[in-house]
Structures are given as structure tokens and as C-alpha cells.
Design a protein around this motif. Structure first.
Motif, short mmCIF file in Angstrom:
data_model
loop_
_atom_site.label_atom_id
_atom_site.label_comp_id
_atom_site.label_asym_id
_atom_site.label_seq_id
_atom_site.Cartn_x
_atom_site.Cartn_y
_atom_site.Cartn_z
N ALA A 116 20.58 101.62 2.73
CA ALA A 116 20.52 100.30 3.36
C ALA A 116 19.21 100.10 4.11
O ALA A 116 18.60 101.04 4.62
N VAL A 117 18.83 98.81 4.17
CA VAL A 117 17.65 98.35 4.91
C VAL A 117 18.08 97.15 5.73
O VAL A 117 18.88 96.33 5.28
N GLY A 118 17.56 97.03 6.94
CA GLY A 118 17.83 95.87 7.77
C GLY A 118 16.55 95.12 8.09
O GLY A 118 15.48 95.73 8.21
N VAL A 119 16.67 93.80 8.21
CA VAL A 119 15.51 92.98 8.60
C VAL A 119 15.96 91.98 9.66
O VAL A 119 17.05 91.41 9.57
N ASP A 120 15.13 91.79 10.68
CA ASP A 120 15.43 90.84 11.73
C ASP A 120 14.11 90.33 12.30
O ASP A 120 13.10 91.04 12.29
N HIS A 121 14.13 89.08 12.80
CA HIS A 121 12.89 88.52 13.35
C HIS A 121 12.78 88.72 14.86
O HIS A 121 11.80 88.27 15.46
N SER A 122 13.75 89.38 15.46
CA SER A 122 13.70 89.70 16.88
C SER A 122 13.21 91.13 17.06
O SER A 122 13.84 92.09 16.57
N GLY A 123 12.12 91.29 17.78
CA GLY A 123 11.61 92.63 18.04
C GLY A 123 12.61 93.49 18.79
O GLY A 123 12.74 94.69 18.51
N ASP A 124 13.32 92.90 19.75
CA ASP A 124 14.33 93.64 20.49
C ASP A 124 15.43 94.16 19.57
O ASP A 124 15.90 95.29 19.70
N MET A 125 15.86 93.32 18.63
CA MET A 125 16.92 93.73 17.72
C MET A 125 16.45 94.80 16.74
O MET A 125 17.19 95.72 16.40
N VAL A 126 15.21 94.71 16.30
CA VAL A 126 14.66 95.74 15.41
C VAL A 126 14.67 97.09 16.11
O VAL A 126 15.10 98.11 15.53
N ARG A 127 14.22 97.13 17.35
CA ARG A 127 14.21 98.40 18.08
C ARG A 127 15.63 98.92 18.31
O ARG A 127 15.89 100.12 18.18
N LEU A 128 16.56 98.01 18.63
CA LEU A 128 17.95 98.41 18.84
C LEU A 128 18.57 98.92 17.56
O LEU A 128 19.29 99.94 17.56
N ALA A 129 18.33 98.24 16.45
CA ALA A 129 18.90 98.65 15.17
C ALA A 129 18.38 100.02 14.75
O ALA A 129 19.12 100.82 14.15
N ARG A 130 17.13 100.30 15.05
CA ARG A 130 16.59 101.63 14.72
C ARG A 130 17.31 102.71 15.51
O ARG A 130 17.58 103.80 15.00
N GLN A 131 17.63 102.42 16.77
CA GLN A 131 18.39 103.38 17.57
C GLN A 131 19.81 103.54 17.03
O GLN A 131 20.33 104.64 16.90
N THR A 132 20.43 102.40 16.69
CA THR A 132 21.83 102.42 16.24
C THR A 132 21.99 103.20 14.95
O THR A 132 22.96 103.97 14.79
#
Length: 208
Positions: A78-94
Motif C-alpha cells: 500500500a501507498v498513501g497520498v495526502d496534501h496535508s504535511g501534518d497528515m503525511v508525517r502522522l501517516a508515516r508514524q502510524t
């Protein structure tokens, strides 16, 4: 009165961005990092896509990555994409390195043609100002033979409910079932079907 109206619109836009459209800040990280965020949408989407270890899933508007973590349990990549920098950083942690998380826009996905076999999009579609352009991008990055899409979104009659509360609902785009199907066909999908979940939400399934 015009000044008051502009100020009100600015406040609603600012709140919508921070809370839902482009989540950012401590509160947004807490909400979108919760273990059960949008969990009501997970199984309908997964049932629709029928992911296997042979699949590469793209989750568009991945938020904090909690759905991605669930999707990975199917054995898919799986790959995720988001336009929120905060969400990208959070998703990488998750996802703890188990999924690649990319900063990017749904209107111009930063991926090659035919790269994915499946796309999911949960509780984000009503914020896209040009839904056909987004669906065309979905179709572009999908495998032309195996590719399929599942979009979980909110119908017009749920505006003003907890699913789409005011004033955030004033910034969303809501479609009747047949309109969603027409949008997918306008983007080039051959199959476009909208079903309803137990809670009354819309689930658009599309494929070539």
C-alpha cells in the motif's frame, strides 16, 4: 454586511481546512491518529476492493494512515497520498514504514500510469472541487485490466448531521447516487456503481 460576510467565510474556510479539508495542528493529529477514525468505512471499502497479496493499493486522502494500517492486514502492499504535511508525517508514524506515504494532490497524483491495482478514498471526495479531474487521475494510475476504485462519501441528505455537520457542510460537494455514477463514467470508467452502506453512506465502485 459585506465585510461581515467575507470575515465569516474566511473563518469557515480556515476551520474547514484545519479540521477536515487539510487537517493540521495538535487536535487534527489526535483525531486522525485515533485507532478507530472512520472505522465505519473500512470494511465496506475492503469488501468492495477484495484486496489480495497481489495488489498494490493507493489510498487517496490517507489522513493519519489508520485505514492503511488496516488495509495492510489483507496482505496487500500500500501507498498513501495526502496534501496535508501534518497528515503525511502522522501517516508515516502510524504505518511504521510498512507503507510509502507521499505528499501530493489528488488532482495531480505523483505516480506513473498504471502503477496501482486498487484505489481507496474515504471521507475526502466531497472536498474535491473538480471530481471528474480527480477520477481521471485515479483511472490514469490504475492498472488498465485489474484496476478498481472504491470511494466512500456522504450523500446530500446527510448534510447537517454528524456525518457532515454545518458549517463544514457548506464547503463540501454532495452528489445523488446517479450523479456519482455519471462522474465516474465521464472520467472514462466503464463500470460505475453506487451502493449504500448500513449507515446510509455512499460507496462508489468503479473500474475499466
Amino acid at each position: 454586511m459585506r465585510l461581515f460576510g467575507r470575515l465569516r467565510d474566511w473563518r469557515i474556510d480556515r476551520m474547514t481546512n484545519r479540521v477536515a479539508r487539510r487537517p493540521s495542528g495538535r487536535r487534527a493529529r489526535k483525531v486522525y491518529g485515533a485507532d478507530d477514525v472512520h472505522s465505519f468505512a473500512w470494511e465496506p471499502v475492503l469488501d468492495s476492493l477484495q484486496l489480495t497479496p497481489d495488489d498494490l493499493l493507493l489510498d487517496v486522502g490517507c489522513g493519519g494512515g489508520v485505514f492503511l494500517r488496516r488495509a495492510l492486514q489483507t496482505g496487500c502492499r500500500a501507498v498513501g497520498v495526502d496534501h496535508s504535511g501534518d497528515m503525511v508525517r502522522l501517516a508515516r508514524q502510524t504505518t511504521a514504514g510498512d507503507a510509502r506515504i507521499v505528499h501530493g494532490s489528488a488532482e495531480a497524483l505523483p505516480f506513473g500510469n498504471g502503477e496501482f491495482t486498487a484505489i481507496s478514498c474515504l471521507i475526502a471526495f466531497f472536498f474535491f472541487p473538480d471530481p471528474v479531474a480527480v477520477l481521471r487521475e485515479f483511472r490514469r494510475v490504475l492498472d488498465p485490466e485489474r484496476g478498481r476504485v472504491a470511494v466512500f462519501t456522504t450523500p446530500p441528505e446527510m448534510k447537517g448531521t454528524p456525518a457532515a455537520p454545518y458549517p463544514l457542510a457548506t464547503r463540501g460537494h454532495f452528489y445523488e447516487d446517479h450523479e456519482l455514477e455519471e462522474l465516474a463514467r465521464a472520467a472514462g470508467f466503464v463500470v460505475a456503481l453506487v451502493g449504500r452502506t448500513e449507515m446510509g453512506a455512499q460507496l462508489l465502485f468503479a473500474r475499466n
